[in-house]
Design a protein around this motif. Structure first.
Motif, short mmCIF file in Angstrom:
data_model
loop_
_atom_site.label_atom_id
_atom_site.label_comp_id
_atom_site.label_asym_id
_atom_site.label_seq_id
_atom_site.Cartn_x
_atom_site.Cartn_y
_atom_site.Cartn_z
N ASN A 7 -4.82 -6.70 -4.51
CA ASN A 7 -5.16 -5.99 -5.74
C ASN A 7 -6.40 -5.16 -5.50
O ASN A 7 -7.52 -5.68 -5.48
N ASN A 8 -6.21 -3.87 -5.24
CA ASN A 8 -7.34 -2.97 -5.02
C ASN A 8 -6.99 -1.58 -5.54
O ASN A 8 -5.87 -1.33 -6.01
N ALA A 9 -7.96 -0.68 -5.48
CA ALA A 9 -7.75 0.68 -5.98
C ALA A 9 -7.36 1.65 -4.88
O ALA A 9 -7.34 2.87 -5.10
N LEU A 10 -7.00 1.14 -3.71
CA LEU A 10 -6.68 1.98 -2.56
C LEU A 10 -5.18 2.26 -2.53
O LEU A 10 -4.46 1.83 -1.63
N PHE A 11 -4.68 3.00 -3.51
CA PHE A 11 -3.24 3.23 -3.61
C PHE A 11 -2.97 4.63 -4.15
O PHE A 11 -3.85 5.29 -4.72
N SER A 12 -1.73 5.05 -4.00
CA SER A 12 -1.27 6.30 -4.60
C SER A 12 0.23 6.18 -4.84
O SER A 12 0.97 5.71 -3.97
N ILE A 70 -1.75 1.68 6.85
CA ILE A 70 -1.16 2.17 5.61
C ILE A 70 0.16 1.44 5.38
O ILE A 70 1.02 1.39 6.26
N ALA A 71 0.31 0.85 4.19
CA ALA A 71 1.55 0.17 3.83
C ALA A 71 2.15 0.85 2.61
O ALA A 71 1.49 1.68 1.95
N PHE A 72 3.39 0.53 2.30
CA PHE A 72 3.99 1.08 1.08
C PHE A 72 5.05 0.12 0.54
O PHE A 72 5.67 -0.64 1.28
N TYR A 78 4.23 -9.27 1.71
CA TYR A 78 3.04 -8.88 0.96
C TYR A 78 3.34 -7.60 0.19
O TYR A 78 4.14 -6.76 0.62
N ARG A 79 2.70 -7.47 -0.98
CA ARG A 79 2.87 -6.31 -1.84
C ARG A 79 1.55 -5.99 -2.52
O ARG A 79 0.64 -6.82 -2.57
N HIS A 80 1.48 -4.80 -3.07
CA HIS A 80 0.33 -4.43 -3.87
C HIS A 80 0.53 -4.94 -5.30
O HIS A 80 1.64 -4.95 -5.82
N GLY A 81 -0.56 -5.35 -5.94
CA GLY A 81 -0.47 -5.89 -7.29
C GLY A 81 0.12 -4.91 -8.28
O GLY A 81 0.89 -5.29 -9.18
N LEU A 82 -0.21 -3.62 -8.14
CA LEU A 82 0.32 -2.63 -9.06
C LEU A 82 1.84 -2.51 -8.91
O LEU A 82 2.54 -2.25 -9.89
N GLU A 123 12.60 4.95 -8.57
CA GLU A 123 12.45 5.88 -7.44
C GLU A 123 10.99 6.28 -7.21
O GLU A 123 10.64 7.46 -7.12
N ILE A 124 10.15 5.24 -7.12
CA ILE A 124 8.71 5.42 -6.91
C ILE A 124 8.30 4.66 -5.65
O ILE A 124 8.82 3.58 -5.36
N VAL A 125 7.35 5.20 -4.90
CA VAL A 125 6.78 4.52 -3.74
C VAL A 125 5.28 4.35 -3.98
O VAL A 125 4.60 5.31 -4.34
N ASN A 126 4.79 3.15 -3.80
CA ASN A 126 3.36 2.88 -3.89
C ASN A 126 2.80 2.80 -2.48
O ASN A 126 3.11 1.87 -1.72
N VAL A 127 1.96 3.78 -2.13
CA VAL A 127 1.33 3.82 -0.81
C VAL A 127 -0.07 3.23 -0.95
O VAL A 127 -0.82 3.62 -1.85
N TYR A 128 -0.44 2.31 -0.07
CA TYR A 128 -1.73 1.62 -0.25
C TYR A 128 -2.29 1.12 1.08
O TYR A 128 -1.60 1.11 2.11
N ILE A 129 -3.56 0.71 1.03
CA ILE A 129 -4.23 0.15 2.20
C ILE A 129 -4.43 -1.35 1.98
O ILE A 129 -5.22 -1.76 1.12
N PRO A 130 -3.73 -2.20 2.70
CA PRO A 130 -3.98 -3.64 2.63
C PRO A 130 -5.13 -4.01 3.57
O PRO A 130 -5.64 -3.15 4.30
#
Length: 270
Positions: free
Chosen positions: A76-81, A109-111, A141-145, A117-124
């Motif tokens: 859970n962090n703000a490093l996503f798009s 970089i993970a996603f 593992y996944r991003h919280g968002l 049809e959305i991709v969440n790109v983020y830094i774990p």
């Protein structure tokens, strides 16, 4: 391979949530959460210090040293798009992040592929991934968002206008807005004061032409009617409610959190 009822009853799933200001753990066995542990930090820590905290917890908590069959890790962090799937190119993953976060050459970089049809790109945090890989082998593992958006898109579609979902954690919150079963907005906001908390919410509503007297705000996460943030937004937004029942599990008495909604992501990852 045939799975027997006995094997199903003993199947254990461990879920771990990692953020810069805290950690939480729970273990699900069949339909019962048998273990829950939450640790809040007094301030945000960097990934190196977080890993030290994790190592300390594993030294202290006997329940975390039992064998488990499945592990889910949440960052859970703000490093996503968020990127539309039709525009996403895995080889250019870092380029989607460079405008809203600082990227180092060593960053991994993970996603996550989401519904709609959305991709969440983020830094774990790779040091934490490596720690759990050494302990458990392969795991998810996944991003919280990602978990938050997917869980909200699974809700029954309604045509009564946009619904604004606010998932609060210590020092930041995620805001997800869904209309007619479609995601129209999702972002994360850090705040220091309750005034900041209110500002980002009202500013987002203004930018999207949402009337505070009409849209419905649904709260979840680490917020309740006694929270200063709740008392402040109550003066500005007419329709406020809390997320209703969101899981089918029961808790062993020793494993029950003070507020189930505060562990929304952890439980929804099970």
């Amino acid at each position: 391979m045939v799975t027997t009822n006995n094997e199903t009853n003993h199947y254990k799933k461990l879920s771990i949530q990692v953020s810069l200001n805290g950690l939480s753990f729970c273990i699900l066995q069949k339909d019962t959460i048998s273990y829950f542990k939450k640790v809040n930090f007094k301030k945000q820590l960097d990934p190196i210090k977080i890993l030290k905290k994790i190592e300390e917890i594993y030294e202290q908590e006997e329940m975390l040293n039992q064998e488990v069959d499945e592990v889910n890790l949440i960052f859970n962090n703000a490093l996503f798009s968020l990127v539309p799937e039709k525009l996403f190119d895995e080889e250019q993953a870092a380029s989607y992040l460079k405008f809203n976060t600082r990227i180092l050459k060593t960053d991994f970089i993970a996603f996550d592929n989401l519904k709609d049809e959305i991709v969440n790109v983020y830094i774990p945090y790779t040091n934490i991934i490596n720690y759990f890989f050494d302990r458990y082998g392969e795991f998810e593992y996944r991003h919280g968002l990602s978990i938050l958006i997917d869980s909200l898109l699974e809700l029954p579609k309604e045509t009564t206008g946009p619904k604004v979902y606010l998932h609060a954690l210590f020092g930041h919150y995620e805001l997800v807005i869904i209309e007619n079963g479609k995601l129209i907005f999702a972002n994360s906001f850090e705040y220091d004061t309750k005034e900041d908390f209110l500002y980002y919410l009202l500013f987002t509503a203004e930018q999207l032409n949402l009337d505070p007297n009409k849209f419905e705000l649904i709260l979840m996460g680490d917020i309740n009617k006694d929270s200063e943030e709740y008392k402040m937004i109550w003066d500005y937004i007419k329709n406020i409610s809390f997320m209703g029942p969101f899981h089918p599990f029961t808790f062993e008495e020793k494993a029950k959190p003070e507020q189930e909604l505060s562990e929304y992501l952890l439980i929804k990852s099970l």
